[in-house]
Design a protein around this motif. Sequence first.
Motif, PDB file in Angstrom:
ATOM      1  N   GLY A 126     -85.719 -33.606  76.515  1.00 28.58           N
ATOM      2  CA  GLY A 126     -85.195 -33.623  77.875  1.00 28.58           C
ATOM      3  C   GLY A 126     -84.724 -35.001  78.318  1.00 28.58           C
ATOM      4  O   GLY A 126     -84.248 -35.158  79.420  1.00 28.58           O
ATOM      5  N   GLY A 127     -84.872 -36.008  77.490  1.00 35.94           N
ATOM      6  CA  GLY A 127     -84.504 -37.378  77.836  1.00 35.94           C
ATOM      7  C   GLY A 127     -85.714 -38.283  77.746  1.00 35.94           C
ATOM      8  O   GLY A 127     -86.826 -37.889  78.077  1.00 35.94           O
ATOM      9  N   GLY A 128     -85.508 -39.477  77.305  1.00 39.43           N
ATOM     10  CA  GLY A 128     -86.595 -40.427  77.165  1.00 39.43           C
ATOM     11  C   GLY A 128     -86.614 -41.406  78.324  1.00 39.43           C
ATOM     12  O   GLY A 128     -85.934 -41.229  79.328  1.00 39.43           O
ATOM     13  N   TYR A 129     -87.423 -42.443  78.164  1.00 41.05           N
ATOM     14  CA  TYR A 129     -87.495 -43.472  79.185  1.00 41.05           C
ATOM     15  C   TYR A 129     -87.782 -44.810  78.525  1.00 41.05           C
ATOM     16  O   TYR A 129     -88.159 -44.887  77.365  1.00 41.05           O
ATOM     17  CB  TYR A 129     -88.558 -43.142  80.239  1.00 41.05           C
ATOM     18  CG  TYR A 129     -89.967 -43.079  79.700  1.00 41.05           C
ATOM     19  CD1 TYR A 129     -90.780 -44.201  79.677  1.00 41.05           C
ATOM     20  CD2 TYR A 129     -90.489 -41.892  79.212  1.00 41.05           C
ATOM     21  CE1 TYR A 129     -92.066 -44.146  79.184  1.00 41.05           C
ATOM     22  CE2 TYR A 129     -91.774 -41.825  78.719  1.00 41.05           C
ATOM     23  CZ  TYR A 129     -92.557 -42.955  78.709  1.00 41.05           C
ATOM     24  OH  TYR A 129     -93.826 -42.906  78.219  1.00 41.05           O
TER      25      TYR A 129
END
Length: 85
Positions: A39-42
């Motif tokens: 879903g997307g990293g940070y």
Amino acid sequence: MRVLACTILTIGMMLVAAPARAQTYDPNFPVCLQTYAIGGGYIDCSFTSLAQCAASASGRAAQCLNNPYFTQGGDRKPSRQRGVY
């Protein structure tokens, strides 16, 4: 009729626009942890050493990297060097 169509198109484009993300790099820490996810990293820049970051990244889909915005020692003015005549 054209004005109504343009107004609807403009409102639709404004609603679809994604919010802008803020700066993720903290200039107070030299090492960042970048995580990866479906879903997307940070990016988390709260580490003082690569070893500390590597311990946190262990067993996860993550990597450690140097913070490109790290300011070492605060704002220092460069010293003036006098030329030799």
